[in-house]
Design a protein around this motif. Structure first.
Motif, PDB file in Angstrom:
ATOM      1  N   LEU A   1      -8.600  12.471   2.689  1.00  0.00           N
ATOM      2  CA  LEU A   1      -9.554  12.207   3.755  1.00  0.00           C
ATOM      3  C   LEU A   1     -10.736  11.404   3.237  1.00  0.00           C
ATOM      4  O   LEU A   1     -11.163  11.577   2.093  1.00  0.00           O
ATOM      5  N   VAL A   2     -11.250  10.559   4.117  1.00  0.00           N
ATOM      6  CA  VAL A   2     -12.481   9.816   3.870  1.00  0.00           C
ATOM      7  C   VAL A   2     -13.371  10.121   5.064  1.00  0.00           C
ATOM      8  O   VAL A   2     -13.145   9.599   6.153  1.00  0.00           O
ATOM      9  N   GLY A   3     -14.308  11.002   4.873  1.00  0.00           N
ATOM     10  CA  GLY A   3     -15.121  11.458   6.003  1.00  0.00           C
ATOM     11  C   GLY A   3     -14.230  12.181   6.994  1.00  0.00           C
ATOM     12  O   GLY A   3     -13.512  13.113   6.630  1.00  0.00           O
TER      13      GLY A   3
ATOM     14  N   ASP B   1     -19.539   0.633   8.854  1.00  0.00           N
ATOM     15  CA  ASP B   1     -19.419  -0.081   7.575  1.00  0.00           C
ATOM     16  C   ASP B   1     -18.089   0.155   6.868  1.00  0.00           C
ATOM     17  O   ASP B   1     -18.000   0.054   5.642  1.00  0.00           O
ATOM     18  N   ARG B   2     -17.044   0.517   7.604  1.00  0.00           N
ATOM     19  CA  ARG B   2     -15.696   0.694   7.050  1.00  0.00           C
ATOM     20  C   ARG B   2     -14.711  -0.051   7.927  1.00  0.00           C
ATOM     21  O   ARG B   2     -14.937  -0.237   9.120  1.00  0.00           O
ATOM     22  N   LEU B   3     -13.587  -0.435   7.320  1.00  0.00           N
ATOM     23  CA  LEU B   3     -12.483  -0.970   8.107  1.00  0.00           C
ATOM     24  C   LEU B   3     -11.677   0.213   8.612  1.00  0.00           C
ATOM     25  O   LEU B   3     -11.256   1.082   7.825  1.00  0.00           O
ATOM     26  N   VAL B   4     -11.477   0.264   9.909  1.00  0.00           N
ATOM     27  CA  VAL B   4     -10.847   1.412  10.563  1.00  0.00           C
ATOM     28  C   VAL B   4      -9.755   0.927  11.502  1.00  0.00           C
ATOM     29  O   VAL B   4      -9.863  -0.141  12.099  1.00  0.00           O
TER      30      VAL B   4
ATOM     31  N   GLU C   1      -8.778 -11.661   3.052  1.00  0.00           N
ATOM     32  CA  GLU C   1      -9.665 -12.813   2.959  1.00  0.00           C
ATOM     33  C   GLU C   1     -10.869 -12.645   3.874  1.00  0.00           C
ATOM     34  O   GLU C   1     -11.934 -13.193   3.597  1.00  0.00           O
ATOM     35  N   GLU C   2     -10.689 -11.913   4.975  1.00  0.00           N
ATOM     36  CA  GLU C   2     -11.752 -11.677   5.950  1.00  0.00           C
ATOM     37  C   GLU C   2     -11.894 -10.179   6.196  1.00  0.00           C
ATOM     38  O   GLU C   2     -10.916  -9.445   6.104  1.00  0.00           O
ATOM     39  N   ARG C   3     -13.120  -9.759   6.526  1.00  0.00           N
ATOM     40  CA  ARG C   3     -13.357  -8.365   6.878  1.00  0.00           C
ATOM     41  C   ARG C   3     -14.105  -8.309   8.191  1.00  0.00           C
ATOM     42  O   ARG C   3     -15.244  -8.756   8.228  1.00  0.00           O
ATOM     43  N   PRO C   4     -13.536  -7.818   9.236  1.00  0.00           N
ATOM     44  CA  PRO C   4     -12.148  -7.395   9.376  1.00  0.00           C
ATOM     45  C   PRO C   4     -11.228  -8.607   9.498  1.00  0.00           C
ATOM     46  O   PRO C   4     -11.651  -9.682   9.935  1.00  0.00           O
TER      47      PRO C   4
END
Length: 89
Positions: free
Chosen positions: A68-70, A27-30, A52-55
């Motif tokens: 850091l994020v996680g 659930d994250r953009l990586v 505009e889009e994910r991803p």
């Protein structure tokens, strides 16, 4: 004297901007970190309102920020106009 923080900061490229391909994981953009020496991938958590889009279907410019994020280093989308992503194999 060089500290561990300095060495880690260099391998993570904190403050640098890269053209990266993003994908959705957990659930994250990586993005895969473009430096082979980096122990962490990049979680893009800022500047998402530019997308505009994910991803996004095309690579985007991401700046690596110093937190850091996680288990990933945080990144911020700073631009949509780039080509030749640094993290493509």
């Amino acid at each position: 004297m060089t500290s561990i923080r300095d060495l880690l900061g260099e391998s993570l490229a904190v403050g640098e901007t890269f053209c990266l391909v993003l994908e959705e994981r957990d659930d994250r953009l990586v993005a895969t970190h473009p430096h082979d020496a980096s122990p962490l991938d990049i979680a893009v958590v800022e500047g998402l309102d530019l997308l505009e889009e994910r991803p996004p279907t095309d690579p985007v410019e991401v700046e690596i920020v110093g937190r850091l994020v996680g288990d990933r280093i945080a990144g911020r989308v700073v631009g949509l106009d780039c080509s030749n992503p640094e993290n493509e194999a």
